[in-house]
Design a protein around this motif. Structure first.
Motif, mmCIF file in Angstrom:
data_model
loop_
_atom_site.group_PDB
_atom_site.id
_atom_site.type_symbol
_atom_site.label_atom_id
_atom_site.label_comp_id
_atom_site.label_asym_id
_atom_site.label_seq_id
_atom_site.Cartn_x
_atom_site.Cartn_y
_atom_site.Cartn_z
ATOM 1 N N LEU A 1 0.837 -1.193 0.000
ATOM 2 C CA LEU A 1 0.000 0.000 0.000
ATOM 3 C C LEU A 1 0.875 1.247 0.000
ATOM 4 C CD1 LEU A 1 -2.826 1.116 0.138
ATOM 5 C CD2 LEU A 1 -2.708 1.002 2.607
ATOM 6 N N GLN A 2 1.891 1.174 0.811
ATOM 7 C CA GLN A 2 2.778 2.329 0.852
ATOM 8 C C GLN A 2 3.503 2.492 -0.469
ATOM 9 O OE1 GLN A 2 4.424 1.277 4.683
ATOM 10 N NE2 GLN A 2 4.761 3.433 5.004
ATOM 11 N N THR B 1 1.099 4.285 -2.629
ATOM 12 C CA THR B 1 0.933 5.702 -2.302
ATOM 13 C C THR B 1 2.213 6.479 -2.592
ATOM 14 O OG1 THR B 1 1.387 5.073 -0.044
ATOM 15 C CG2 THR B 1 -0.891 5.561 -0.579
ATOM 16 N N PHE C 1 2.325 7.038 -6.084
ATOM 17 C CA PHE C 1 1.301 7.977 -6.507
ATOM 18 C C PHE C 1 1.650 9.400 -6.082
ATOM 19 C CE2 PHE C 1 -2.977 9.829 -6.396
ATOM 20 C CZ PHE C 1 -3.392 9.460 -7.654
ATOM 21 N N MET C 2 2.161 9.504 -4.907
ATOM 22 C CA MET C 2 2.470 10.827 -4.393
ATOM 23 C C MET C 2 3.841 11.312 -4.862
ATOM 24 S SD MET C 2 -0.184 11.385 -2.552
ATOM 25 C CE MET C 2 0.300 12.795 -1.582
ATOM 26 N N ARG D 1 6.583 10.424 -3.703
ATOM 27 C CA ARG D 1 7.543 10.518 -2.603
ATOM 28 C C ARG D 1 7.968 9.118 -2.226
ATOM 29 N NH1 ARG D 1 4.709 14.991 1.006
ATOM 30 N NH2 ARG D 1 2.988 14.334 -0.300
ATOM 31 N N PRO E 1 10.352 6.112 -0.852
ATOM 32 C CA PRO E 1 11.212 6.052 0.327
ATOM 33 C C PRO E 1 12.642 6.469 -0.006
ATOM 34 C CG PRO E 1 10.349 3.886 -0.244
ATOM 35 C CD PRO E 1 9.709 4.850 -1.144
ATOM 36 N N VAL F 1 15.237 5.438 6.671
ATOM 37 C CA VAL F 1 14.498 5.645 5.434
ATOM 38 C C VAL F 1 13.353 6.623 5.677
ATOM 39 C CG1 VAL F 1 13.142 4.531 3.650
ATOM 40 C CG2 VAL F 1 15.060 3.345 4.651
ATOM 41 N N VAL F 2 13.289 7.581 4.853
ATOM 42 C CA VAL F 2 12.171 8.514 4.903
ATOM 43 C C VAL F 2 11.090 7.948 4.011
ATOM 44 C CG1 VAL F 2 11.456 10.864 4.525
ATOM 45 C CG2 VAL F 2 13.816 10.391 5.064
ATOM 46 N N GLU F 3 9.966 7.775 4.586
ATOM 47 C CA GLU F 3 8.921 7.128 3.815
ATOM 48 C C GLU F 3 7.597 7.778 4.163
ATOM 49 O OE1 GLU F 3 8.490 3.080 4.790
ATOM 50 O OE2 GLU F 3 7.787 2.534 2.817
ATOM 51 N N GLU F 4 6.739 7.781 3.207
ATOM 52 C CA GLU F 4 5.393 8.265 3.463
ATOM 53 C C GLU F 4 4.753 7.377 4.506
ATOM 54 O OE1 GLU F 4 3.144 10.832 1.432
ATOM 55 O OE2 GLU F 4 5.117 11.405 2.161
ATOM 56 N N GLU F 5 3.940 8.000 5.328
ATOM 57 C CA GLU F 5 3.318 7.206 6.364
ATOM 58 C C GLU F 5 2.249 6.297 5.764
ATOM 59 O OE1 GLU F 5 1.809 9.181 9.833
ATOM 60 O OE2 GLU F 5 3.595 10.427 9.818
ATOM 61 N N VAL F 6 1.980 5.271 6.508
ATOM 62 C CA VAL F 6 0.931 4.368 6.040
ATOM 63 C C VAL F 6 -0.379 5.149 6.067
ATOM 64 C CG1 VAL F 6 -0.058 2.099 6.319
ATOM 65 C CG2 VAL F 6 2.127 2.644 7.362
ATOM 66 N N PRO F 7 -1.069 5.123 4.995
ATOM 67 C CA PRO F 7 -2.341 5.825 5.007
ATOM 68 C C PRO F 7 -3.262 5.144 6.010
ATOM 69 C CG PRO F 7 -1.719 5.191 2.794
ATOM 70 C CD PRO F 7 -0.793 4.498 3.728
ATOM 71 N N LEU G 1 -5.488 8.945 2.983
ATOM 72 C CA LEU G 1 -5.159 8.966 1.563
ATOM 73 C C LEU G 1 -6.010 10.011 0.844
ATOM 74 C CD1 LEU G 1 -3.610 7.654 -0.700
ATOM 75 C CD2 LEU G 1 -5.451 6.010 -0.944
ATOM 76 N N LEU H 1 -3.252 17.136 -3.499
ATOM 77 C CA LEU H 1 -2.760 17.238 -4.867
ATOM 78 C C LEU H 1 -3.512 18.330 -5.616
ATOM 79 C CD1 LEU H 1 -2.276 13.620 -6.163
ATOM 80 C CD2 LEU H 1 -0.549 15.348 -5.727
#
Lengths: 196, 1638
Positions: free
Chosen positions: A130-131, A134, A137-138, A140, A142, B1003-1009, B1019, B1026
């Motif tokens: 999922l990440q 996203t 999609f975003m 961004r 990792p 690691v910089v990562e988007e958080e889990v939605p 999300l 956007l």
């Protein structure tokens, strides 16, 4: 006295980030920086750099050529923490976001001479599907908190990475006073280690 | 006119166009290309088409004859071209209107025809494209032809006119015709009907045009020429291709084409036909599996070698279908190729015995390996490049290297060469030869005697005989006769064999004895003959007597037994032989008969076939007539037996002879010997022998040269210790002989076996190795020489040729080291030859290199990996394993930990420890604080200063030594030390944890939605993001990018302080203003904050109203001794709105998070009043210049620790300025007249305020939340109930889910690092007695006093002391013992005191400014709530706007925790009634009742009285220190101290303490005025809790009192320390500057 018994040895590295092979990506640029131990200090040249954006060649090789020069001189008292060059390659994704396309690191060759190094590059993977979606999609993906992470071994066990491509580097290494200080890096060994 | 005609016209039209195209080129279209059309249609293609159409319209009539006339009617065509082209109007023009009716009619008629034509065309719509290549070819022709044509045309028309001109003419011609040239009805009709036909052509043309976009028009022309040519050529050539025909159809040339074109359908061959044909031509091997019998020769079963145990490599993987195809092909095709009889077998030769295609083992490695990239990428050119290789020092051939890591000579082979004995030597005399022989024989004899084989065999024989006897006896009936018979037979056979052997042995023994005696006799005779003896050898024969009779009997019995056996044997044999004889006799008879018959035949045929005879002759072996065997004669047999016995056995009664060789004999001395013998002896004496020891074919040592003894023995007795480096391959001794001083000769080489690893010195037996040489030596003396025949007999018969030979006695063994370890190279090295094989099998990768030495492991691996033992690749390994498992190799029964450690110890430990550099490196890698960031450790020890370590060593030494220098007060020193130790231990504990990384660290990562989480998680929200505007009208503040601290350096970080404004700055009082009596109001406890202070007197107002400058404040921010200040504003409510930038420097240049967290610096924000004094000495100067002095008077300060800024990232808000209780010369009085309206609102609280915004640029990532990290690590264990802990986790999770920003605290970590439930900290505890007794009747005053007492305990943030590692909560007694703690400890203590006082009190966890997350205390007074700041001792009403507590997360009581679930968290807006479950979520509820947790607090706090004397002493010392400091700060000025003033101040300070710094100002001022009337006085008392001296100094420094540089300034400084119980000290410092008024 300086000539007789030097207190530091010098390592001059020049060369270039020649090219890269990223079969899936185009329009990439790369950043490089050096990671070195506490006993090392840069004396001249640039420690880090960011290259132009390059597109794939039109021929069959499909290489991304930067020919981005590296020129730096270090001084050190201790070979521990020998400089490593850390490369990170970035490029736009489908949506035009700048995302990282690869990290890689390699030690500056120990022995004087001309060396060509091809570094496999990798990027950290998302922790879940999922990440992954996203982040795609975003735009961004990792990223490492610091590209220099790839030059160290500590903490890598928590990450997962994926291979991406290769970057070819050319080093011309000159050392000074290494032998006087008792470090014998020996003749150039052009052939790599024997196969397993 | 029908459609066909029209079609013809098109063609002709095209043709004419082409004609022109050739010479006119691009111009062509202009003249005839209808202008209006051209305007519309931009591309050439459509235009062309249109033009075609138009021509069709206009040129119908003249063209009709064109096909017939062909090229000849050029002029005729020219005419029509000049006809007006159809203008564009024709489409839309009136022609349409007028024609419509008629058209319809004609259309009807024409359509039927046209359609029929179309129908014809459709089946063969051969696209034109198909022909294009052919047409191209013909283009060249066209290129010339038309030219010619044109020429001819020109000649006809007007030879002089250029084509251009012609065009013009055309233009001119066409132009006038254009206007009237509306199409006729016919034309219009044609135009429309025409559309039906040429459509396909047009589209084709279009595509072509497009394809050739941009090519020249000539090409187009060429294209267009085609149809006419076709037309033309049709007349000439009949046989055009179908395609052309079809084209003609397309063009509607039917009626013409019908005449000469045959229409027939396209050639088409059906699939079946094709397949048929293909079958004939092609061979498609079947994909089916070939049955095995086809692949093998007839009647041969497939053999599977693998099953038979032979090694078969893995075959390469081939898809079965491919393999089947191949097999089929081989079987079918091979016979075809050679039609010989062996065709089938030819095909079969490709198949193995197992019926599969022969294949080599798969060359593919089973595991992937990546070849080095660089080598692969290198071009051939690079490979051909010359490489410079530096000469490398010779490294010993690596093959036999014991391992480069081993220090050389660590292994030792001891070779003990004890001696040498020649069994023959050239210098041997005859006697010597005999002696040697004798000795040899004797040795043999001894050896035999020792083995005594004859005896053994005799015994065996006896036993066997007994066995036979036993089995023959009838006592064993149970055994079947058959088996019995069998065993007897076997026994008998055995007996026979044994007997034979015994006889042989006995005979040998006897012979040996005989020869021994013979040689001895010879020797004796020789000695006698030569009359001297050379050898001391002496043979003595001892006789052993036996009982004659018994002996005889035994002998006889033996003989009898033997005879019997033999007889039996012989009869058996005889019978067998008879049997054989009979059979063979029969055979012979038959043969004889046949022979006779043959002979007869032969004779007849002899003449015809002479050669046959010859042929038959050799096979004609005549079987000999068998002789019947003779029965054995027992007598003869007995005779034989006896003979043999006599020969080989001791006769009965004969004494047993036992020879004994001794060296007892004497050698004849030289003088008695003949000359030759003397010569020989001398020669012998001249000879020396030595041995060389060769190791791996290299000489490593040699023995001393020893003289050859008379007995030809050389004793060396030398032991050579070979320190070996290489594994021994060969060990050789070379025997050298020197004769006198002449040359040395190599006599022989002796190869010594390399000892087993088990053979260690001491255990090795002395062995003898024989050697011999092939040299020929002839000597001129008695010596017999070597390799030369000689004889003992006088007649020279019976010659002997002896070679020099001898024996070396030696022993080779591995040495044993000092500590009993055998110095044997590791066993693996022995197997170095197998290494490569091992590599191939990759044993190393599976069991590791160390496994190679462990045979068991290796064997196990081999078994597990199912190595094929028959694979030649594995042969060495298998051999090794078999050898190893058979137990021959030496496997030590111990193991050594770190077996290689020894090799790495290149220097001794002491030496290593002595190395300063090494020590420095070690300390740095241990992250010892002093060395953590040590850069560039010098290369040499001598460059490292000893003092680098001094500090560290001192610290180590002082760890337990309490130093009082800094602290003055010993107790504090102890506390400081203790704190330091706690800190160290926690830090050490955390150092490990620091090296644990979380994914988020790396690691910089988007958080889990997450749907439930708030903020960026959703999300959907991020999707909205956007779409959000790029430049919103109301921009929201976005978080700055955080910078990781790693890549920062000095100067990168700046502290931004934005000073907005201040309120209620104290204003100056005119120095001469009249003293006002104090108007202290008896304020009620609750009133204090509601009512504005009533100290202001309206009497002052008029003064202010006069516009005098009340105050000119400016703000000075000092941080890390960098000072910035704002401009000066005016008035008590100044507004600066200035941003100050202060650089930040991290300690030691270390910008790591841990380091930043431990920054203890404070940001001081000081507010000063800038006062201008006129310094002009007299009034005369006033006109010409202004001399003023700027003085700054300190008004107050705000102190914010850097750590707070660092953790908060920004600090934004209005802060209360810490203003000293007494500010001489200033009063905090407001101008009621001017600000009445404002004041009414503002006066809710007293004090001055400043609005600030502080942040760090760039934003630093604060240290990760410790709690999170700890929860991961589970470092800190707990003694709480597991259920309770689970409940806390659940509670916290629930709370965090609802209000992630609100602080919820359930468990804390105590000072020993254990998790403790927070309510255990709350318990009523007694405050000091003194405090309770101070205001016995006034509970409010008592509460205030208690709060003050708590606030006097120094504040020490945990985050600083423990570097953000964790928030440690100490219990109240610990807190009081330590006398330091942060908000939590203060709050807990205060809360406990309040609980003791009988108040309802709670701990409030929330956010405050500037502290951030903090703990306050909430109390319930009669009808309202009070919020206490435990660190300052101040208290606020719930609705006090200036209450620093901004949000409330949870309340903690002694028995429960309540989490704020109200909408708001500001104390102003919430309800503190915890009984309402809708507002407060309680931890313990009905579902989880309070289990009655015991408190961690002590039962009672015990307070010692503080030593007043010690306090006084401290007071004096501090005063002294401060005075010195002030003088230090004024290095260029004289610092005078006003003693009088100082004593006044000193008296005043206790008053201040008593009144807690309130409302003493006026009294004080009056007193001061009285005493120091002629001084201008500015000064203030500072008050702080005492922790150590340094903060006091800092505080004094920050006021800037010392900065006054008025020449006649005097200073006054007084210190007062008020001791409270438990060593809590309240420090008052009164600083003042005095300037004498003129």
């Amino acid at each position: 006295m300086a000539a007789a018994s030097p207190s530091v040895f010098l390592l001059m590295v020049n060369g270039q980030v020649e090219s890269a092979q990223f079969p899936e990506y185009d329009d990439l640029y790369c950043k490089y920086c050096f990671v070195y131990g506490q006993d090392w200090a840069p004396t001249a040249g640039l420690e880090e750099g960011i290259s132009q954006i390059t597109s794939k060649s039109q021929d069959v090789r499909r290489v991304l050529v930067w020919n981005f020069p590296i020129d730096v001189t270090f001084k050190s008292t201790n070979p521990y923490g020998w400089p490593q060059i850390v490369l990170s390659v970035y490029g736009p994704d489908v949506f035009g976001n700048d995302v990282v396309r690869g990290y890689g690191a390699v030690h500056v060759p120990f022995s004087p001479g001309r060396h060509k190094r091809t570094i496999p590059m990798f990027v950290p993977e998302s922790t879940s599907k999922l990440q992954k979606f996203t982040s795609w999609f975003m735009g961004r993906r990792p990223e490492y908190t610091d590209p220099k992470v790839v030059a160290q071994g500590e903490g890598r066990e928590v990450t997962r990475v994926r291979s991406q491509g290769f970057v070819t580097l050319l080093f011309n290494v000159v050392t000074k006073d290494m032998r006087k200080l008792g470090y014998d890096t020996g003749p150039v060994d052009t052939q790599g280690p024997s196969l397993p | 006119m029908n459609s066909r005609e029209e079609k013809i016209k098109i063609i002709s039209e095209e043709f004419t166009e082409n004609e022109e195209d050739v010479d006119v080129g691009s111009r062509k279209k202009n003249p005839k290309g209808q202008r209006p059309r051209k305007k519309r249609l931009s591309t050439a293609g459509p235009q062309e088409m249109v033009s075609e159409k138009s021509h069709v319209d206009s040129q119908q009539e003249p063209r009709q004859e064109e096909p017939e006339t062909g090229l000849l009617n050029m002029p005729a065509r020219r005419g029509p071209r000049s006809l007006p082209p159809i203008p564009s109007a024709s489409r839309t023009g009136f022609a349409e209107f007028s024609m419509r009716e008629r058209m319809r009619e004609k259309l009807q008629a024409a359509r039927s025809k046209a359609e029929s034509a179309l129908l014809q065309e459709i089946p063969t719509p051969r696209p034109r494209r198909l022909r294009s290549p052919k047409e191209r070819e013909s283009e060249t022709e066209f290129g010339t032809e038309p030219g010619k044509e044109v020429q001819s045309i020109q000649q006809k028309d007007d030879a002089q006119i250029y084509s251009r001109v012609k065009f013009r003419e055309q233009k001119i011609k066409s132009k006038p015709q254009a206007p009237p040239g509306f199409p006729s009805a016919e034309e219009a009709y044609n135009f429309f009907t025409f559309n039906f036909d040429p459509e396909p052509e047009e589209s084709e043309e279009k595509t072509k045009m497009k394809a050739r976009d941009g090519t020249s028009q000539e090409e187009e022309a060429g294209e267009e020429e085609e149809p006419p040519v076709r037309g033309g050529s049709k007349t000439d050539e009949e046989g055009l291709l179908n395609g052309k025909d079809a084209e003609d159809f397309l063009l509607g040339l039917e009626h013409m084409a019908n005449d000469f074109v045959a229409v027939r359908p396209a050639d088409y061959e059906s699939v079946h036909v094709w397949l048929q044909k293909e079958k004939e031509i092609l061979f498609i091997p079947s994909r089916l599996t070939v049955p095995t019998y086809k692949k093998l020769p007839e009647n041969v079963q497939p053999r599977f070698l693998e099953d038979e145990g032979l090694y078969i490599g893995a075959r390469p993987e081939v898809a079965p279908t491919n393999q089947n195809i191949m097999e089929n092909r081989l079987l079918v095709q091979e016979p075809r190729n050679d039609f010989g009889p062996s065709a089938r077998s030819q095909g079969r030769r490709w198949f193995g015995d197992d019926g599969r295609i022969l294949a080599l083992p798969s060359p593919i490695r089973p595991f992937p390996c990546r070849p080095l990239l660089s080598t692969r990428e290198q071009s051939t050119k690079a490979e051909l490049e010359t490489l410079y290789r530096k000469a490398v020092k010779y490294v010993h051939s690596s093959k036999h290297m014991v391992g480069s890591g081993d220090p050389p000579g660590n292994f030792q082979l001891d070779i003990d060469i004890s001696g040498l004995l020649f069994t023959h030597h050239p210098c041997f005399s005859r006697e010597h030869v005999l002696a040697a022989k004798l000795a040899q024989l004797y040795d043999q004899y001894l050896a035999r005697q020792q083995r005594n084989k004859a005896k053994f065999l005799t015994d065996k024989l006896q036993a066997l005989r007994n066995a036979v006897q036993a089995s023959l006896s009838p006592e064993t009936p149970q055994q079947s006769l058959d088996t019995n018979q069998k065993t007897i037979k076997e026994y008998k056979y055995e007996i026979r064999q044994t007997r034979k052997l015994r006889d042989a042995e006995q005979e040998k023994d006897r012979n040996l004895l005989k020869t021994l005696i013979k040689v001895w006799k010879e020797m004796k005779s020789l000695r006698e003959f030569q009359r001297f003896t050379n050898t001391p050898l002496k043979l003595v024969l001892r006789k052993e007597k036996f009982d004659q009779k018994a002996d005889e009997e035994a002998y006889e019995a033996e003989i009898q037994a033997e005879i019997n056996e033999l007889l039996e044997e012989h009869t058996e044999e005889y019978e067998q032989k008879m049997e054989e004889y009979r059979a063979s006799y029969q055979q012979w008879k038959a043969w004889k008969k046949a022979q006779r018959a043959k002979k007869r035949k032969k004779k007849e045929a002899a003449e015809e076939h002479p050669e046959e005879e010859a042929e038959e002759a050799p096979p004609g072996e005549e079987p000999v007539k068998p002789v019947p065997p003779e029965p054995t004669d027992p007598g003869e047999l007995e005779q034989k037996v006896r003979e043999r016995a006599a020969h080989s056995r001791r006769r009965p009664g004969e004494p047993l002879l036992l020879p004994e060789l001794s060296l007892a004999g004497s050698v004849t001395p030289n003088e008695q010997c003949p000359r030759v013998e003397v010569l020989r002896r001398e020669d012998v004496r001249r000879r020396c022998v030595y041995l060389k020891v060769l190791f791996n074919n290299k000489e490593v040592s040699r023995t001393v040269s020893r003289q050859l003894g008379a007995d030809f023995r050389v004793h060396f007795g030398q032991i050579f210790n070979l320190q070996i480096f290489n594994w021994p391959e060969s060990l050789t001794l070379q025997v050298y002989e020197t004769i006198g001083h002449s040359s040395t000769t190599l006599l022989a080489e002796v190869f010594l076996p390399i000892p087993e690893t088990t053979v260690v010195t001491g255990r090795a037996p002395i062995e003898e190795v024989e050697f011999s040489s092939n040299q020929h030596v002839t000597l001129d003396h008695e010596g017999v020489g070597s390799g030369v025949p000689f004889s003992f007999e006088a007649d020279g018969s019976n010659q002997l040729t002896l070679m020099t030979s001898g024996k070396v006695s030696h022993s080779v063994a591995w040495a044993v080291g000092e500590n009993g370890i055998p110095l044997i190279p590791p066993l693996s090295q022995q197997n170095i030859g197998f290494r490569s094989a091992l590599k191939r099998a990759d044993a190393i990768s599976s069991i590791g290199t160390s496994g190679l030495t462990d045979m068991k492991k290796l064997a196990k691996w081999a078994a597990e990996s199912k190595l094929d033992p028959n694979d030649p690749n594995n042969a060495p390994l298998m051999q090794l394993i078999s050898v190893a498992t058979s137990g021959e190799s030496y496997v030590p029964d111990f193991f050594r930990l770190e077996q290689l450690q020894q090799e790495f110890n290149f220097v001794s430990d002491e030496e290593l420890n002595r190395s300063k550099r090494f020590r420095l490196l070690c300390l740095r890698s241990q992250e010892v604080p002093e060395f953590r960031n040590y850069k560039q450790i010098p290369v040499y020890d001598r460059e490292i200063m000893e003092k680098i370590f001094q500090e560290y060593e001192k610290r180590l030494r002082d760890r337990n030594v309490i130093e009082t220098k800094d602290h003055i007060d010993t107790h504090r020193a102890i506390v400081a030390k203790y704190l330091q130790q706690v800190r160290d231990s926690v830090i050490n504990r955390f150092l490990v944890a620091k090296h644990h990384f979380l994914l988020t660290d790396l690691v910089v990562e988007e958080e889990v939605p997450n749907i439930s989480s708030e903020g960026s998680g959703i999300l959907g929200l991020s999707l909205f993001k956007l779409a959000e505007q790029k430049r919103p009208l109301r921009p929201r503040r976005k978080g700055r990018k955080k910078v990781t601290a790693q890549n920062l350096s000095d100067g990168d970080i700046k502290l931004l302080v934005n000073i907005v404004r201040a309120y209620d700055i104290p204003v100056r009082k005119p120095p001469a203003s009249k003293f006002q009596p104090p108007s202290r109001s008896a304020r009620a406890f609750s009133e204090k904050h509601v009512a504005s202070p009533s100290t202001h007197s309206p009497a002052h107002s008029p003064d202010y109203a006069l516009g005098q400058v009340l105050v000119r404040p400016f703000v000075e921010v000092s941080f890390q001794r960098t000072i910035c200040h704002t401009t000066t504003a005016e008035g008590p409510n100044p507004s600066w709105n200035e941003e100050l930038e202060l650089p930040f420097r991290a300690p030691n240049g270390d910008y790591s998070t841990a380091s930043l967290q431990s920054v203890k610096d404070d940001v001081f924000i000081n507010i000063f009043d800038e006062v201008l004094y006129d310094v002009s000495e007299d009034d005369r100067e006033r006109g010409s210049g202004i001399h003023t002095r700027i003085e700054r008077h300190w008004l107050g300060c705000v102190k914010i620790p850097f750590s707070t800024i660092y953790f908060q990232a920004r600090i934004d808000g209005t802060f209360k300025i810490d203003i000293p209780p007494v500010l001489l010369g200033y009063s905090k009085e407001r101008n009621m007249i001017l600000e009445r309206g404002f004041d009414s609102v503002r006066s809710l609280s007293e004090g001055s305020y400043i609005t600030l915004f502080i942040t760090i640029e760039p934003q630093l990532v604060p240290g990760e939340s410790v709690r999170e990290k700890l929860s991961m690590l589970k470092k800190f264990e707990s003694q709480e109930d597991e259920k309770l802990l689970q409940a806390t986790e659940k509670f916290q999770a629930e709370c965090a889910l609802k209000f992630p920003n609100r602080q919820c605290l359930t468990t804390v970590i105590d000072i020993s690092g254990k998790t403790v439930f927070v309510t255990r900290y709350l318990k009523p505890l007694n405050p000091p007695k003194e405090l309770l007794n101070a205001y016995p009747s006034n509970p409010q005053a008592t509460a205030e006093l208690v709060a003050r007492y708590v606030s006097l305990i120094p504040f020490l943030p945990d985050t600083v002391s423990f570097a953000s590692i964790c928030d440690l909560w100490s219990t109240s007694d610990q807190f009081l013992d330590l006398l330091a703690g942060d908000e939590e400890e203060h709050a807990v203590l205060l809360c406990n005191y309040f609980l003791f006082l009988g108040k309802k009190a709670w701990l409030v966890m929330g956010n405050a400014i500037p502290e951030g997350p903090t703990a306050y205390v909430l109390t319930w007074e009669q009808n309202h709530y009070l919020i206490w700041n435990p660190c300052s001792g101040h208290f606020y009403g719930q609705f006090d706007t200036f209450c620093p507590l901004k949000s409330v997360g949870c309340l903690i009581g002694p028995d429960n925790i309540w989490f704020n679930i109200q909408q708001y968290d500001s104390p102003l807006r919430i309800n503190f009634d915890v009984t309402k479950p809708k507002l407060w979520k309680s931890f313990f509820s009905r579902s989880l009742p309070y289990p009655g947790l015991s408190s961690v607090q002590p039962e009672e706090l015990i307070y010692q009285r503080t030593d007043k004397a010690a306090a006084a002493e401290l007071q004096d010392r501090i005063e002294k220190i401060l005075k010195e400091k002030i003088m230090d700060w004024r290095p260029r000025h004289l610092t005078r101290w006003n003693r009088y003033c100082t004593s006044t101040l000193r008296h005043f300070l206790p008053l201040l303490e008593r009144s807690q710094g309130e409302d003493v100002e006026d009294d004080h001022r009056a007193e001061l005025l009285k005493q120091l009337g002629d001084y201008r006085f500015s000064g203030f008392p500072l008050h702080m809790p005492y922790s150590e001296v340094k903060p006091l100094i800092e505080a004094v420094y920050s006021t800037g009192v010392h900065n006054i540089d008025v020449p006649n300034v005097e200073f006054a400084l007084a210190v007062y320390i008020h001791p409270y119980p438990k060593n809590v000290l309240s420090v008052w410092i009164y600083v003042a500057s005095l300037i004498r008024n003129r």
